[in-house]
Scaffold this active site. Structure first.
Site, PDB file in Angstrom:
ATOM      1  N   CYS A  55       0.857  -1.195   0.000  1.00 40.55           N
ATOM      2  CA  CYS A  55       0.000   0.000   0.000  1.00 40.55           C
ATOM      3  C   CYS A  55       0.896   1.250   0.000  1.00 40.55           C
ATOM      4  CB  CYS A  55      -0.873  -0.027   1.247  1.00 40.55           C
ATOM      5  SG  CYS A  55      -1.797   1.486   1.454  1.00 40.55           S
TER       6      CYS A  55
ATOM      7  N   HIS B 264       2.990  -8.688  13.627  1.00 39.94           N
ATOM      8  CA  HIS B 264       2.095  -8.349  12.509  1.00 39.94           C
ATOM      9  C   HIS B 264       2.966  -8.043  11.291  1.00 39.94           C
ATOM     10  CE1 HIS B 264      -0.600  -6.045   9.947  1.00 39.94           C
ATOM     11  NE2 HIS B 264      -1.608  -6.551  10.638  1.00 39.94           N
TER      12      HIS B 264
ATOM     13  N   GLU C  39       2.860  -5.967   8.826  1.00 40.59           N
ATOM     14  CA  GLU C  39       3.218  -4.556   8.569  1.00 40.59           C
ATOM     15  C   GLU C  39       4.299  -4.094   9.562  1.00 40.59           C
ATOM     16  OE1 GLU C  39       0.004  -1.524   8.372  1.00 40.59           O
ATOM     17  OE2 GLU C  39       1.405  -0.240   9.451  1.00 40.59           O
TER      18      GLU C  39
ATOM     19  N   THR D  53      -0.486   1.276  10.852  1.00 42.22           N
ATOM     20  CA  THR D  53      -1.560   2.054  10.200  1.00 42.22           C
ATOM     21  C   THR D  53      -2.972   1.651  10.637  1.00 42.22           C
ATOM     22  OG1 THR D  53      -1.638   0.514   8.332  1.00 42.22           O
ATOM     23  CG2 THR D  53      -0.228   2.455   8.081  1.00 42.22           C
TER      24      THR D  53
ATOM     25  N   CYS E 155      -3.963   5.102   9.485  1.00 40.90           N
ATOM     26  CA  CYS E 155      -4.572   5.350   8.179  1.00 40.90           C
ATOM     27  C   CYS E 155      -5.952   6.003   8.352  1.00 40.90           C
ATOM     28  CB  CYS E 155      -4.695   4.020   7.455  1.00 40.90           C
ATOM     29  SG  CYS E 155      -5.600   4.140   5.927  1.00 40.90           S
TER      30      CYS E 155
ATOM     31  N   SER F  21      -9.560 -12.484  11.546  1.00 41.84           N
ATOM     32  CA  SER F  21      -9.300 -11.049  11.363  1.00 41.84           C
ATOM     33  C   SER F  21      -9.336 -10.299  12.694  1.00 41.84           C
ATOM     34  CB  SER F  21     -10.353 -10.460  10.405  1.00 41.84           C
ATOM     35  OG  SER F  21     -10.410  -9.066  10.551  1.00 41.84           O
ATOM     36  N   SER F  22      -8.209  -9.685  13.076  1.00 39.31           N
ATOM     37  CA  SER F  22      -8.203  -8.950  14.351  1.00 39.31           C
ATOM     38  C   SER F  22      -9.016  -7.661  14.218  1.00 39.31           C
ATOM     39  CB  SER F  22      -6.782  -8.678  14.836  1.00 39.31           C
ATOM     40  OG  SER F  22      -5.998  -8.206  13.792  1.00 39.31           O
TER      41      SER F  22
ATOM     42  N   SER G  70     -11.410  -6.264   6.017  1.00 39.57           N
ATOM     43  CA  SER G  70     -11.003  -7.429   5.214  1.00 39.57           C
ATOM     44  C   SER G  70     -12.203  -8.197   4.665  1.00 39.57           C
ATOM     45  CB  SER G  70     -10.135  -8.349   6.076  1.00 39.57           C
ATOM     46  OG  SER G  70     -10.807  -8.637   7.285  1.00 39.57           O
TER      47      SER G  70
END
Ligand code: SF4
Length: 301
Positions: free
Chosen positions: A102, A134, A136, A172, A206, A234-235, A278
Site C-alpha cells: 500500500c 504483525h 506490517e 496504520t 490510516c 481477522s483482528s 477485510s
C-alpha cells in the site's frame, strides 16, 4: 398474516480499504494470464476471499525455502509490505515480483527509515506502536536501524529500554484512542526530552481506519439488528464487531450466509449488514440476499 418486511442495508463504509483493493486487483490481473502466482502470506484475512483467489490460481507461501518458487516464479507482495531483506532475497532468487505494498505503508516505511538514520548516531530509539509479529510491523522494524521497540500498551513503556531522542510511529491499522493514550504516557515518561522536542510523535494511523469507527457507530445505531460479516482470523473484524456490539447489543457475527439464524430478525424493522476492512463486498451482498430470503419467508406466515 402478512407482517411488514424489514429493510436491509449494506454499510457503505464497510469492506476493503484501498490498499487491500489494490493488492487484490494486482493479483487478479496477474492470474488472468494463467499460471500460478505466489503471495507472501494471505492477501487479506478472510477465508472466503482467500478461497476465491486460490480458485483462480493463487498460492499462499511462507518464508520456508520449500514453498518459494524457483527463478522466474511470480510472487506478489501484499499491502502490508515486506522488509528490505525480503526484497533483496527475492532479487537474489531471480523471482518476478509484483509489489502491491500500500502506498501509505510504503511512505511510513520510508519515514521510519529516515527517522532511524537521524537518531541512530545519537543512540536514540524508534518506537512502533503496534502488534508484535504483525506483517506490517515486521516490515517497519526491518526499515529501522539501531534501537527499535515494538510496544502495544502504555503499561509496556516503563519496562522498555528506551533512549532519547525518540520517534514514535503507529501501525496504520491501530486504534486512534489507544494510540493517543500511548503517546501521552510516553511523553510523561520523558518530560525533559519532550520539552526539548526530542520525543517526536507521528500520526500514522490510516485515515480509512480512523474514519471507520464513527461511521460504524452511526450505522449500528440506525438499525435494529446488525449482522457483522468477518473472517474468523481477522483482528480488525474482532475489534470492530465488539465495538459494534457495544453500540447495538443486537449485533451478530457471521463468517458467511450459512451461519444466519432466522430468529435473530424477529420483530426487526431494519437490518444492517456490515463488516471488517477485510470483508469482501460480494460476501456482504450474499449475506444481505440470504437475509432477504429468510425474512421474506418469515413475513408471509
Ligand atoms: S494503510 Fe490504510 S489503505 Fe493502506 S493497507 Fe493499511 S488500512 Fe489499507
Amino acid at each position: 398474516m402478512h407482517k411488514l418486511k424489514p429493510t436491509i442495508e449494506i454499510d457503505p463504509s464497510a469492506g476493503f480499504c484501498s490498499g487491500v483493493k489494490r493488492a487484490i486487483k494486482s493479483a487478479e490481473n496477474l492470474l488472468k494470464s494463467g499460471g500460478e502466482v505466489s503471495c507472501l502470506g494471505e492477501i487479506v484475512h478472510n477465508e472466503n476471499e482467500m478461497e476465491r483467489l486460490k480458485g483462480l490460481g493463487m498460492r499462499v507461501i511462507g518464508p520456508d525455502d520449500s514453498e518459494i518458487p524457483g527463478p522466474g516464479g511470480r510472487v506478489l507482495i501484499r499491502a502490508h509490505g515486506v522488509t528490505p531483506e525480503t526484497y533483496k532475497e527475492m532479487e537474489e532468487r531471480l523471482l518476478s515480483v509484483t509489489d502491491a505494498t500500500c502506498p501509505v505503508v510504503l511512505r511510513l516505511q520510508q519515514n521510519v527509515r529516515k527517522a532511524s538514520e537521524e537518531v541512530f548516531a545519537r543512540q536514540g530509539t524508534i518506537v512502533i506502536f503496534g502488534k508484535q509479529g504483525h506483517p506490517e510491523v515486521i516490515g517497519l522494524q526491518g526499515n529501522a536501524k539501531g534501537n527499535v521497540r515494538v510496544l502495544s500498551h502504555p503499561d509496556d513503556i516503563s519496562g522498555a529500554a528506551l533512549t532519547t531522542p525518540l520517534h514514535v510511529f503507529a501501525q496504520t491499522t491501530s486504534n486512534a484512542a489507544s494510540y493517543k493514550k500511548f503517546c501521552e504516557a510516553i511523553t510523561a515518561r520523558f518530560p525533559d526530552a519532550a520539552s526539548r522536542g526530542e520525543v517526536m510523535l507521528h500520526q500514522t494511523i490510516c485515515g480509512q481506519v480512523s474514519k471507520r469507527e464513527p461511521a460504524l457507530e452511526k450505522f449500528a445505531r440506525d438499525h435494529d439488528v446488525v449482522i457483522f460479516v468477518t473472517g474468523s482470523g481477522s483482528s480488525n473484524g474482532k475489534y470492530l464487531s465488539e465495538y459494534c456490539r457495544s453500540v447495538n447489543a443486537r449485533t451478530l457475527v457471521v463468517t458467511g450466509p450459512g451461519q444466519l439464524e432466522k430468529q435473530w430478525f424477529a420483530g426487526a424493522a431494519s437490518i444492517g449488514v456490515t463488516g471488517a476492512t477485510s470483508t469482501p463486498a460480494w460476501l456482504m451482498e450474499e449475506v444481505a440476499s440470504a437475509i432477504e430470503t429468510m425474512t421474506s419467508e418469515a413475513s408471509c406466515t
